[in-house]
Write a protein that holds these residues in place. Structure first.
Motif, PDB file in Angstrom:
ATOM      1  N   PRO A  85     -53.710  11.636  63.253  1.00 55.98           N
ATOM      2  CA  PRO A  85     -54.901  11.838  62.468  1.00 55.98           C
ATOM      3  C   PRO A  85     -54.739  10.541  61.221  1.00 55.98           C
ATOM      4  O   PRO A  85     -55.574  10.501  60.475  1.00 55.98           O
ATOM      5  CB  PRO A  85     -54.509  12.820  61.720  1.00 55.98           C
ATOM      6  CG  PRO A  85     -53.732  13.423  62.596  1.00 55.98           C
ATOM      7  CD  PRO A  85     -53.610  12.635  63.851  1.00 55.98           C
ATOM      8  N   ALA A 133     -67.419  18.603  59.996  1.00 59.39           N
ATOM      9  CA  ALA A 133     -68.154  17.005  58.876  1.00 59.39           C
ATOM     10  C   ALA A 133     -68.835  16.488  60.344  1.00 59.39           C
ATOM     11  O   ALA A 133     -70.438  15.967  60.522  1.00 59.39           O
ATOM     12  CB  ALA A 133     -67.461  16.363  58.793  1.00 59.39           C
ATOM     13  N   TYR A 152     -61.771   9.233  52.100  1.00 59.30           N
ATOM     14  CA  TYR A 152     -60.133   8.950  52.752  1.00 59.30           C
ATOM     15  C   TYR A 152     -59.880   8.643  51.323  1.00 59.30           C
ATOM     16  O   TYR A 152     -58.604   9.382  51.610  1.00 59.30           O
ATOM     17  CB  TYR A 152     -60.366   7.581  53.365  1.00 59.30           C
ATOM     18  CG  TYR A 152     -59.040   7.261  54.051  1.00 59.30           C
ATOM     19  CD1 TYR A 152     -58.255   8.759  54.859  1.00 59.30           C
ATOM     20  CD2 TYR A 152     -58.694   6.240  54.433  1.00 59.30           C
ATOM     21  CE1 TYR A 152     -57.758   8.408  55.353  1.00 59.30           C
ATOM     22  CE2 TYR A 152     -57.698   5.588  54.900  1.00 59.30           C
ATOM     23  CZ  TYR A 152     -56.409   7.018  55.218  1.00 59.30           C
ATOM     24  OH  TYR A 152     -55.797   6.798  55.800  1.00 59.30           O
ATOM     25  N   VAL A 171     -52.920  11.890  56.520  1.00 60.56           N
ATOM     26  CA  VAL A 171     -54.035  12.466  56.013  1.00 60.56           C
ATOM     27  C   VAL A 171     -55.078  11.912  57.262  1.00 60.56           C
ATOM     28  O   VAL A 171     -54.963  10.720  57.415  1.00 60.56           O
ATOM     29  CB  VAL A 171     -54.325  11.948  54.393  1.00 60.56           C
ATOM     30  CG1 VAL A 171     -55.562  11.927  54.130  1.00 60.56           C
ATOM     31  CG2 VAL A 171     -53.322  12.922  53.672  1.00 60.56           C
ATOM     32  N   SER A 172     -55.924  12.506  57.479  1.00 68.49           N
ATOM     33  CA  SER A 172     -57.127  12.382  57.732  1.00 68.49           C
ATOM     34  C   SER A 172     -57.591  10.873  57.368  1.00 68.49           C
ATOM     35  O   SER A 172     -58.366  10.988  56.891  1.00 68.49           O
ATOM     36  CB  SER A 172     -57.924  13.483  58.720  1.00 68.49           C
ATOM     37  OG  SER A 172     -58.670  13.330  59.661  1.00 68.49           O
ATOM     38  N   VAL A 173     -57.655  10.028  58.316  1.00 70.98           N
ATOM     39  CA  VAL A 173     -58.526   9.219  58.661  1.00 70.98           C
ATOM     40  C   VAL A 173     -60.204   9.508  58.730  1.00 70.98           C
ATOM     41  O   VAL A 173     -61.013   8.905  58.158  1.00 70.98           O
ATOM     42  CB  VAL A 173     -58.489   7.822  59.001  1.00 70.98           C
ATOM     43  CG1 VAL A 173     -59.847   7.075  59.507  1.00 70.98           C
ATOM     44  CG2 VAL A 173     -57.151   7.331  59.077  1.00 70.98           C
ATOM     45  N   LEU A 174     -60.476  10.057  59.789  1.00 65.74           N
ATOM     46  CA  LEU A 174     -62.137  10.625  59.650  1.00 65.74           C
ATOM     47  C   LEU A 174     -62.259  12.107  59.372  1.00 65.74           C
ATOM     48  O   LEU A 174     -61.074  12.741  58.742  1.00 65.74           O
ATOM     49  CB  LEU A 174     -62.652  10.256  61.242  1.00 65.74           C
ATOM     50  CG  LEU A 174     -62.024   9.239  62.187  1.00 65.74           C
ATOM     51  CD1 LEU A 174     -62.581   9.711  63.309  1.00 65.74           C
ATOM     52  CD2 LEU A 174     -63.554   7.681  61.235  1.00 65.74           C
ATOM     53  N   ALA A 175     -63.561  11.995  58.653  1.00 63.05           N
ATOM     54  CA  ALA A 175     -63.660  13.398  57.738  1.00 63.05           C
ATOM     55  C   ALA A 175     -63.520  14.936  59.023  1.00 63.05           C
ATOM     56  O   ALA A 175     -64.134  14.019  60.280  1.00 63.05           O
ATOM     57  CB  ALA A 175     -64.608  13.305  57.065  1.00 63.05           C
TER      58      ALA A 175
END
Lengths: 308, 649
Positions: B595, B568, A224, A304-308
């Protein structure tokens, strides 16, 4: 015997009693201390910058010095000077105010760049070299510098590279209505400062700094952080993205934040909590962008995405 | 430069051979030698024994190959030299393969070569061959990117890819607009195979009769086939005679008379001509064809308005019993013309009949009697005839095939003053009992005569049947198979065995169905199928649909590429559970995680906005956090236990 962590929260509570309604900023400052960095407080006069630092000095039990920067100040005024001692027939070093554990530098942008850089070098290296002799500063060494960004005439604003030396930059802002009323009715905070107990000592602070290093960091949080950095480097509104040092600072602060939150593992929430104080002063908006650092950080947090 | 591994090169060359080899009947045979030489050369290059050819050598190769193709075909503007040029280019390109994307290019060209084969071969047996070709090329493409050669895995993946492509292929087959060819290029060999030409000399049909190829298939509506004696497939009417050959009256073709009205019981049937250039059509008299590109040309002939190429299918209505009374003075005059003064003895004999019998019908009977009573021999290998060919045939050699009998008969009738003309086409046909349709081969080619009798109109007279009655009753090949050499070397000779015949007919019925349902799926049928599927469809709507459905797989691929979260989540079970649970929650509450929203923040928001789900989601989120952000081995099983949304009242 109360543990270090309990003492830590007691210290926070004590500062909160003096500096009303500023719990978040207190936690940020505490975080900066535990992460082993230095703090830049940017705000108007009279909103509690000095109170914050004095309260901090009191509850942490650290040796406290305060320097008011002026434009005629020289490096030796901070670092110290060697004076000829007629009795011993030798030069004797008189340590400057920097030789302390807790240094408050008021209006850092009033001093000349020469003086500023002498201080900043001491902050970065943890030691001072004068007249060919290197002297270590005591540990822990924590600097809170304040600057007034709105009235810049006759000042030497810190360049970006110098700003980078500060782990965090925070601003206090006006207190909310309730806290302000309480403040107005409750009497002079300066008096209350004298009654503050010291909750911690320097050994405890060093132990807490060690604890910060042991906070568990899983790869998903590191990813992250990397995504945040990558975003800052790609975004068109940002002239220069975050450096690797900024990334390390982010990780370090986030770990300290996690500890302050009472956890021994790192969450993206910690990264988000410290992103603004860590990153906002390091982000340079692009020439055609009218966003400031805080807005850029908000954009990073949202996109920005927190989780991949 | 990315070096290509030796196994990948081997596969590339094999895939190339696989793409080229089935074209062998079309391309010059020396191209296989060129392939071998180039392959060996390239192998030497890959193993670093030789270097790449210089520009001069390459130019030389190109000049030699182009010259070779020209010497082979002596022309450029035909399909076969063009395909040969393509194949040669694909072969020679190998000598220029330096990077991986060059290899890739050659393999893509191989697909084109595979497709080119369908220009020449459209039978169903071309399909399994093409599948094998595609497998080879796909495997070669994979080998380019494989670290280690894994043949079984490559072939398996290729097969999987083909199967995955199948629905799209079917979809495109059904809906892709059938666009007419931008230009038409007659196949040289196709013309040679159509059999009939619009002029006839003695010996032409005998030659054609040795060709075992299929001419056309006929399916009768209701399955009722006419008796063998009625199966005279009229093609062309030859009215002009110039003492050596019979030709079509081209002047008469310029007019477009109205087709004769049908009176009586109609028989409907569908004729499917094998691919080729079709300048005339076959039907049973009296016929009517309802198609915009087919016209009536007089004398009960039906012709395409412009030559049609490819496989041609048309529907005919015929009344077999209808008398043919279409005649004008000009037509009758034309059909009495006998220019020149060749064959005087035959003319003399005919004049004698004319004097003897006032009734034309009696003159016809006299001629047939002459054929029956004289020792005529029906043979595929008649003697060569000279200038007075009719005299020589009638009075000396007396050996001939159907065109000799029919031609001499028409000659005699005209000399005797009875209007008559020569008709060529096919007679008979083989009944495929598997599917109840008629197969007409080139060997069924036939010529017969038509005479005009004032009381009855045009009458079909087949002098061959008086000489060799079995020809009409049993069909050409069964009658002639006893004769030496007839089709002796062709697969058709297997007809003697019943089982072989059954298998052959069964395979043909499969091929016929293939031709009917796949090859003849033209724009007309397409719109029929589509409108029955979705009710009245315009080309525009179809294209829009096509774009949408074509874009869907692309969009899916793009999603997979651009949404790392999705990728993922396939790797990490915890993430997958979390995303699935979030999707389920979103379906029930409409709440979606932003997100930039952390797990805990989202859980808090759910707690505020959908409190009935909050207890479950808080526990689930906390388990997920422990799974994802700290070493907690129990968390995953807790997460799994909590993955179904639970509502608290």
């Amino acid at each position: 015997m109360p543990s270090d962590l309990e003492q830590l929260s007691a210290a926070r509570a004590e500062i909160g009693n003096v500096l009303l309604g500023k719990d978040r900023q207190i936690q940020q400052a505490m975080c900066c201390l535990l992460a082993g960095g230095h703090l830049l407080v940017e705000d108007l006069p009279g909103v509690g910058k000095t109170t914050l630092s004095q309260a901090f000095a009191a509850v942490t039990g650290l040796a406290y010095r305060r320097v008011q920067f002026t434009s005629d100040m020289l490096p030796s005024d901070i670092l110290g000077v060697s004076v000829f001692d007629r009795n011993s027939n030798a030069f004797h070093f008189h340590p400057g105010p920097v030789f302390t554990q807790f240094l408050l530098v008021d209006e850092i942008n009033r001093a000349s760049p020469k003086t500023q850089s002498a201080l900043l070098e001491a902050m970065a290296e943890g030691r001072v070299t004068t007249e060919g002799e290197t002297r270590s500063l005591p540990k822990p060494f924590f600097v809170i510098a304040t600057q007034n960004p709105w009235f810049q005439s006759g000042t030497f604003p810190l360049p970006e590279s110098q700003l980078d030396r500060f782990l965090m930059r925070i601003s206090l802002g006006y207190p909310d209505e309730r806290s302000e009323r309480q403040l107005l009715e409750g009497g002079d905070p300066r008096e209350m400062l004298t009654t503050l107990p010291s909750c911690l000592d320097d050994a405890q602070i060093q132990r807490l700094q060690e604890l910060v290093k042991q906070v568990e960091v899983r790869s998903s949080v590191v990813s992250y952080i990397q995504r945040l950095i990558a975003f800052s480097r790609q975004d068109a509104e940002i002239a220069f993205g975050l450096s690797t040092r900024a990334g390390l600072a982010l990780l370090q602060c986030a770990k300290a934040w996690a500890l302050l939150e009472g956890r021994d593992y790192l969450l993206p929430d910690d990264v988000q909590a410290v992103l603004e104080p860590v990153a906002a002063h390091r982000l340079q908006p692009a020439a055609d962008s009218n966003a400031d650092g805080a807005e850029l950080v908000a954009k990073m947090l949202a996109q920005v995405s927190v989780l991949a | 430069m990315t070096r290509t591994s030796a196994p990948a090169v081997m596969w590339l060359l094999l895939a190339q051979l696989a793409a080229i080899a089935p074209l062998a009947p079309t391309i010059p045979i020396w191209m296989v030698l060129v392939w071998g030489a180039v392959a060996w050369w390239y192998w030497r290059i890959v193993t670093a024994a030789w270097s790449f050819p210089s520009a001069l050598v390459k130019v030389g190769l190109v000049v030699f190959s182009v010259a070779g193709i020209y010497l082979q075909y002596r022309q450029w503007l035909a399909l076969e030299p063009m395909v040969a040029t393509l194949v040669l280019a694909v072969i020679l390109k190998v000598l220029e393969l330096k990077q991986r994307r060059d290899h890739w290019l050659v393999l893509l060209l191989c697909y084109f070569v595979v497709a080119c084969r369908f220009l020449f071969e459209q039978q169903i047996n071309a399909v399994p061959v093409a599948v094998l070709q595609l497998l080879a090329i796909l495997a070669a493409q994979q080998m380019l990117y494989r670290e280690k050669p894994a043949i079984a895995a490559s072939v398996r993946l290729s097969a999987l890819m083909l199967i995955q492509a199948l629905p799209l292929m079917l979809f495109l087959f059904l809906v892709f607009p059938r666009i007419g060819p931008l230009w038409s290029m007659p196949l040289p060999s196709a013309k040679a195979q159509t059999g009939m030409s619009d002029e006839l000399r003695f010996g032409d049909i005998a030659e054609l009769s040795q060709n075992a190829a299929l001419a056309f298939r006929v399916r009768f509506e209701g399955g009722q086939l006419p008796p063998p004696s009625q199966r005279y497939w009229r093609g062309l009417v030859l009215e002009n005679y110039d003492s050596q050959r019979w030709t079509v009256n081209r002047m008469g073709r310029l007019t477009t008379p109205p087709p004769p009205p049908l009176q009586g019981e109609r028989q409907r049937y569908v004729v499917t001509l094998e691919p080729g250039a079709h300048e005339w059509l076959y039907s049973l008299p009296v016929a009517r064809v309802n198609r915009d590109d087919i016209r009536y040309a007089g004398a009960y002939q039906w012709l395409p308005k412009a030559p049609l190429t490819g496989r041609l299918q048309y529907v005919v209505d015929s009344v077999l019993t209808q008398p043919r009374t279409e005649a004008s003075n000009r037509v009758l005059q034309r059909n009495l013309r006998l220019p020149g003064n060749d064959s005087p003895r035959a003319r003399e004999l005919a004049l004698q009949w004319a004097r003897q019998y006032p009734d034309p019908a009696d003159r016809v009977a006299a001629a047939l009697r002459y054929f029956r009573d004289s020792p005529f021999d029906y043979t595929l290998k008649p003697a060569l005839l000279g200038r007075d060919n009719v005299d020589e045939f009638l009075f000396e050699s007396r050996q001939g095939f159907c065109e000799h009998y029919a031609g001499s008969f028409v000659f005699l009738m005209r000399a005797a003053g009875v209007p008559s003309r020569l008709v060529v086409g096919y007679q008979g046909g083989e009944v495929n009992t598997t599917d109840n349709y008629l197969l007409v081969h080139q060997s069924d080619a036939h010529a017969w005569a038509e005479v005009w009798l004032p009381a009855r109109g045009w009458q079909r007279i087949d002098p061959t049947s008086t000489v060799a009655p079995d020809r009409v009753a049993l069909g050409a090949d069964s009658m002639l198979s006893a004769q030496q050499g007839f089709l002796g070397k062709s697969p058709l000779s297997l007809r003697r065995f019943d089982w072989a015949r059954d298998i052959r007919l069964y395979l043909d019925s499969v091929n016929y169905a293939w031709a009917n349902w796949v090859l003849n799926y033209d724009s007309e049928r397409q719109s029929g199928v589509l409108s029955s599927l979705m009710g009245g469809i315009s080309v525009k709507r179809m294209l829009v649909g096509l774009l949408i459905f074509g874009a869907l797989p692309m969009a899916l691929v793009a999603l997979m590429m651009f949404k790392p979260a999705w990728r993922a989540s396939r790797r990490e079970p915890a993430l997958r559970y979390y995303h699935t649970a979030c999707r389920r929650l979103a379906r029930r509450t409409g709440l979606r995680r932003e997100p930039g929203e952390t797990v805990a923040a989202f859980s808090r928001r759910v707690g505020e906005q959908a409190p009935e789900w909050a207890p479950w989601f808080a526990a689930f989120s906390s388990a997920f956090e422990r799974c994802q952000y700290r070493r907690d081995s129990d968390a995953l099983s807790q997460l799994r236990a909590l993955k179904r949304p639970k509502k608290t009242q």
